[in-house]
Design a protein around this motif. Structure first.
Motif, PDB file in Angstrom:
ATOM      1  N   GLY A 232       1.208 -46.739  -9.742  1.00 37.94           N
ATOM      2  CA  GLY A 232       2.006 -47.819  -9.158  1.00 37.94           C
ATOM      3  C   GLY A 232       1.214 -49.038  -8.745  1.00 37.94           C
ATOM      4  N   VAL A 233       0.160 -49.371  -9.494  1.00 40.81           N
ATOM      5  CA  VAL A 233      -0.669 -50.509  -9.091  1.00 40.81           C
ATOM      6  C   VAL A 233       0.031 -51.844  -9.302  1.00 40.81           C
ATOM      7  CG1 VAL A 233      -2.870 -49.314  -9.401  1.00 40.81           C
ATOM      8  CG2 VAL A 233      -1.848 -50.515 -11.343  1.00 40.81           C
ATOM      9  N   ASP A 234       0.940 -51.917 -10.287  1.00 37.31           N
ATOM     10  CA  ASP A 234       1.592 -53.195 -10.579  1.00 37.31           C
ATOM     11  C   ASP A 234       2.401 -53.712  -9.401  1.00 37.31           C
ATOM     12  OD1 ASP A 234       0.522 -53.286 -13.099  1.00 37.31           O
ATOM     13  OD2 ASP A 234       2.332 -52.598 -14.131  1.00 37.31           O
ATOM     14  N   THR A 235       2.905 -52.795  -8.580  1.00 40.16           N
ATOM     15  CA  THR A 235       3.725 -53.199  -7.429  1.00 40.16           C
ATOM     16  C   THR A 235       3.064 -52.837  -6.103  1.00 40.16           C
ATOM     17  OG1 THR A 235       4.946 -51.094  -7.603  1.00 40.16           O
ATOM     18  CG2 THR A 235       5.874 -53.012  -8.743  1.00 40.16           C
ATOM     19  N   PHE A 236       1.758 -52.572  -6.135  1.00 44.50           N
ATOM     20  CA  PHE A 236       1.065 -52.105  -4.932  1.00 44.50           C
ATOM     21  C   PHE A 236       0.955 -53.201  -3.875  1.00 44.50           C
ATOM     22  CE2 PHE A 236      -2.771 -50.660  -2.571  1.00 44.50           C
ATOM     23  CZ  PHE A 236      -2.304 -49.409  -2.185  1.00 44.50           C
ATOM     24  N   ALA A 237       0.703 -54.429  -4.289  1.00 41.74           N
ATOM     25  CA  ALA A 237       0.578 -55.537  -3.336  1.00 41.74           C
ATOM     26  C   ALA A 237       1.931 -55.860  -2.746  1.00 41.74           C
ATOM     27  CB  ALA A 237      -0.013 -56.761  -4.013  1.00 41.74           C
ATOM     28  N   THR A 238       1.970 -56.043  -1.434  1.00 43.80           N
ATOM     29  CA  THR A 238       3.203 -56.473  -0.772  1.00 43.80           C
ATOM     30  C   THR A 238       3.297 -57.989  -0.718  1.00 43.80           C
ATOM     31  OG1 THR A 238       2.089 -56.280   1.380  1.00 43.80           O
ATOM     32  CG2 THR A 238       3.427 -54.405   0.643  1.00 43.80           C
ATOM     33  N   HIS A 239       2.153 -58.675  -0.774  1.00 42.17           N
ATOM     34  CA  HIS A 239       2.147 -60.129  -0.667  1.00 42.17           C
ATOM     35  C   HIS A 239       1.090 -60.722  -1.601  1.00 42.17           C
ATOM     36  CE1 HIS A 239       4.047 -58.936   3.107  1.00 42.17           C
ATOM     37  NE2 HIS A 239       4.527 -60.158   3.220  1.00 42.17           N
ATOM     38  N   HIS A 240       1.442 -61.800  -2.275  1.00 43.87           N
ATOM     39  CA  HIS A 240       0.497 -62.646  -2.996  1.00 43.87           C
ATOM     40  C   HIS A 240       0.517 -64.005  -2.317  1.00 43.87           C
ATOM     41  CE1 HIS A 240       1.576 -59.547  -5.959  1.00 43.87           C
ATOM     42  NE2 HIS A 240       0.395 -59.777  -6.523  1.00 43.87           N
ATOM     43  N   MET A 241      -0.644 -64.470  -1.870  1.00 41.93           N
ATOM     44  CA  MET A 241      -0.686 -65.713  -1.111  1.00 41.93           C
ATOM     45  C   MET A 241      -1.807 -66.603  -1.626  1.00 41.93           C
ATOM     46  SD  MET A 241      -0.028 -64.094   2.704  1.00 41.93           S
ATOM     47  CE  MET A 241       0.104 -65.688   3.509  1.00 41.93           C
ATOM     48  N   PRO A 242      -1.638 -67.920  -1.558  1.00 39.85           N
ATOM     49  CA  PRO A 242      -2.715 -68.816  -1.954  1.00 39.85           C
ATOM     50  C   PRO A 242      -3.931 -68.647  -1.039  1.00 39.85           C
ATOM     51  CG  PRO A 242      -0.640 -70.004  -1.701  1.00 39.85           C
ATOM     52  CD  PRO A 242      -0.435 -68.646  -1.121  1.00 39.85           C
ATOM     53  N   LEU A 243      -5.101 -68.870  -1.595  1.00 41.64           N
ATOM     54  CA  LEU A 243      -6.326 -68.797  -0.797  1.00 41.64           C
ATOM     55  C   LEU A 243      -6.219 -69.698   0.435  1.00 41.64           C
ATOM     56  CD1 LEU A 243      -9.307 -67.576  -0.997  1.00 41.64           C
ATOM     57  CD2 LEU A 243      -9.952 -69.854  -1.804  1.00 41.64           C
ATOM     58  N   ALA A 244      -5.568 -70.822   0.284  1.00 43.20           N
ATOM     59  CA  ALA A 244      -5.454 -71.781   1.383  1.00 43.20           C
ATOM     60  C   ALA A 244      -4.743 -71.199   2.593  1.00 43.20           C
ATOM     61  CB  ALA A 244      -4.724 -73.038   0.907  1.00 43.20           C
ATOM     62  N   GLU A 245      -3.950 -70.122   2.402  1.00 47.35           N
ATOM     63  CA  GLU A 245      -3.209 -69.521   3.504  1.00 47.35           C
ATOM     64  C   GLU A 245      -3.897 -68.268   4.043  1.00 47.35           C
ATOM     65  OE1 GLU A 245       0.949 -69.002   2.765  1.00 47.35           O
ATOM     66  OE2 GLU A 245       1.125 -70.912   1.723  1.00 47.35           O
TER      67      GLU A 245
END
Length: 394
Positions: free
Chosen positions: A359-372
């Motif tokens: 289940g790695v494709d959906t493992f991340a709960t958030h993708h955020m820009p480096l700036a944040e």
């Protein structure tokens, strides 16, 4: 370039810093496309400040594209897509040949009596700039980078840097018999993935323990049995009831150094935070600064003759252990920083499968820009908005 820098306790910022350059013929420069925030990064955010310097670049879970390679780098070339392991290792010393890359004799930080240097993780581990940045200098690139195919999203491969090999090693060290039982204490990113791996590898029963609703729900969705700490006054008793009165064959402690749950440890951490860095560092090196609630629970929970596998990070030099209990119960304890490269050949074939078994494709709960990044760290530390795994993208 832009990079996430440590500025003080609970204070990170995204700043302009000099671009990395080739310094040794075995260096490579990687343009970062994804970088994870690890639970152990929160130790830097909270209690390991005495070992940090203002402006240190954070991050040890990164991947990207090779931009430049030194003349002695022949395994990767500009344009290759690579994952960067968390520790820096040479591949040819005795420890690397033994599969103990976290103890690499070429990069050991002997000044502090520590193992292999790591990216973005205090001067105890070499003070090497980390990968939460637009670019990263990767030493020992004749061996280090893990080349991965083009095309699939970063989420498929980025966890090879830390999460996957750490969880895999934790399960390997747990020595769960075929069809046996496992309890995982802590369902953060590492504990969550360890539970998935144990199930995939044939454990008959996996029980995950946490108190954060989002973490418990993620585990439930993967078919993991869970215990909500908020709903039990006797964790040890409940687990024994669920395992025929004996206890599980193995327990994985995926919590590690706590900033809660231990009054004494919390006091040492708070006092250390008020001292000048040099004095604070000495206090933390010589004192028992870890909250050991999870470890003590693991020792109580595991069956006699069972195994406790420690994959959470600990930092104290004088932490007390219940040696009598360990000896009387004949408990085996295995631990250590993940030897990332050792497990790559086991993991890559799983990542190439269309069914994505872990289940790695959906493992991340958030993708955020480096700036944040500052907002991401705050969200992760406070466990807000269902944050379990955050990937930063330059």
């Amino acid at each position: 370039m832009r990079a996430v820098t440590w500025q003080g306790r609970r204070d990170v910022s995204v700043d302009n810093v000099p671009d990395p350059k080739i310094q040794e013929p075995t260096d490579a420069i990687v343009r970062i496309t994804s970088a994870g925030i690890c639970g152990s990064d929160l130790h830097l955010y909270e209690v390991l400040g005495p070992f940090m310097s203002e402006g240190d670049i954070l991050g040890h879970e990164s991947m990207g594209i090779v931009e430049e390679a030194g003349p002695e780098v022949r395994t990767v070339a500009p344009g290759d897509r690579v994952v960067v392991p968390l520790q820096i290792c040479c591949g040819y010393c005795h420890m690397c040949r033994e599969g103990l890359q976290s103890q690499c004799e070429t990069t050991q930080v002997r000044e502090h009596g520590m193992g292999a240097a790591r990216f973005g993780y205090t001067r105890l581990y070499g003070g090497v700039p980390g990968g939460q940045a637009e670019y990263l200098r990767v030493p020992q690139s004749q061996y280090m980078p893990i080349k991965v195919p083009q095309g699939m999203p970063d989420d498929r491969f980025v966890y090879l840097s830390d999460v996957l090999p750490t969880a895999w090693q934790g399960v390997e060290y747990a020595g769960i018999p075929d069809g046996g039982s496992l309890v995982v204490l802590g369902l953060g990113p590492i504990g969550d993935m360890a539970a998935r791996i144990a199930t995939f590898r044939g454990a008959g029963r996996v029980i995950g323990v946490d108190l954060v609703p989002a973490r418990l729900e993620r585990a439930r969705d993967r078919g993991i049995e869970v215990i909500d700490l908020r709903e039990t006054d006797d964790l040890v008793g409940e687990i024994r009831d669920r395992t025929g009165g004996r206890g599980p064959d193995a327990v994985i402690d995926a919590v590690g150094m706590e900033t809660h749950g231990s009054t004494g440890a919390r006091l040492v951490q708070q006092v250390a935070g008020l001292l000048p860095d040099m004095l604070a560092a000495k206090a933390m090196e010589r004192a028992g600064v870890d909250g050991l609630t999870a470890l003590y629970s693991a020792i109580d929970i595991v069956r006699r003759g069972g195994t406790v596998s420690l994959i959470g990070s600990y930092g104290g030099m004088a932490d007390p252990l219940p040696i009598l209990t360990l000896f009387d119960k004949q408990v085996q304890v295995r631990m250590g920083q993940a030897n990332v490269k050792r497990w790559v050949d086991d993991l890559v074939p799983l990542l190439a499968r269309d069914d994505d078994p872990l289940g790695v494709d959906t493992f991340a709960t958030h993708h955020m820009p480096l700036a944040e990044a500052a907002r991401a760290y705050d969200m992760f530390q406070k466990k807000r908005d269902g944050a379990v795994k955050i990937l930063l993208q330059p």
